[in-house]
Design a protein around this motif. Structure first.
Motif, short mmCIF file in Angstrom:
data_model
loop_
_atom_site.label_atom_id
_atom_site.label_comp_id
_atom_site.label_asym_id
_atom_site.label_seq_id
_atom_site.Cartn_x
_atom_site.Cartn_y
_atom_site.Cartn_z
N ALA A 14 0.39 5.45 -5.01
CA ALA A 14 0.12 3.88 -5.06
C ALA A 14 0.32 3.77 -6.76
CB ALA A 14 -1.26 3.46 -4.68
N ALA A 40 2.84 -0.99 -3.90
CA ALA A 40 1.64 -0.31 -3.74
C ALA A 40 0.92 -0.64 -2.28
CB ALA A 40 0.79 -0.40 -4.90
N ARG A 63 -6.76 2.53 -6.96
CA ARG A 63 -5.41 1.95 -7.49
C ARG A 63 -5.74 0.99 -8.10
NH1 ARG A 63 -2.42 -2.34 -6.48
NH2 ARG A 63 -2.96 -2.24 -4.12
#
Length: 170
Positions: A14, A40, A63
């Motif tokens: 990601a 992502a 992320r």
């Protein structure tokens, strides 16, 4: 231990997608300022379908935090997390109808739309103005397009990874 390693790999993927997305000039095709493909989100959708909602949440939040520490600003982190939490919430609800009512593509498109709604809501709070909601219809159209594209990619990955035991605690 396998689940922890899988989640770590998904977080890394990601982050890579978040970084690579900065070099794709989507606004040349869809001329809306700030528009992104949401690469992502592919990882989030795959994790949600193949692992579980908790892992998808951990992957998504980490992320957002790491990508914004590395490539963003504190304000972009507020927008990213606001959009990501709403998107993941909607996609988790829709996952209950996966393969019966909703496809991966539909879940991804709904998540993309929810992400933009979350970001606009955060912008309205930060700016103390509802004027930003005028931008929402354009973002929703764009999010359906980008969510469809990322959904196709996520669906392809899911079909290739199905059968692998990603959801284990060993």
């Amino acid at each position: 231990m396998k689940k922890l390693a899988t989640n770590g790999i998904f977080i890394a993927l990601a982050l890579i997608f978040s970084y690579l997305e900065r070099f794709i000039p989507v606004e040349w095709i869809i001329p809306i300022p700030g528009i992104k493909l949401g690469l992502a989100n592919i990882v989030t959708v795959v994790a949600l379908i193949l692992i579980d909602a908790r892992s998808a949440a951990v992957i998504t939040v980490l992320r957002c935090i790491l990508a914004n520490i590395l490539f963003g600003t504190p304000m972009s982190m507020v927008f990213a997390i606001s959009g990501a939490i709403l998107a993941l919430s909607i996609m988790t609800v829709l996952k209950t109808g996966y393969n019966r009512i909703y496809s991966v593509i539909g879940i991804s498109a709904a998540g993309a739309a929810a992400h933009n709604i979350g970001q606009i809501a955060a912008a309205a709070v930060v700016m103390k103005s509802s004027a930003v909601f005028y931008y929402l219809p354009l973002l929703l159209v764009a999010s359906l397009i980008t969510g469809f594209i990322t959904g196709i990619i996520a669906q392809t990955i899911i079909h290739r990874l199905e059968g692998m035991e990603l959801n284990t605690n060993t």
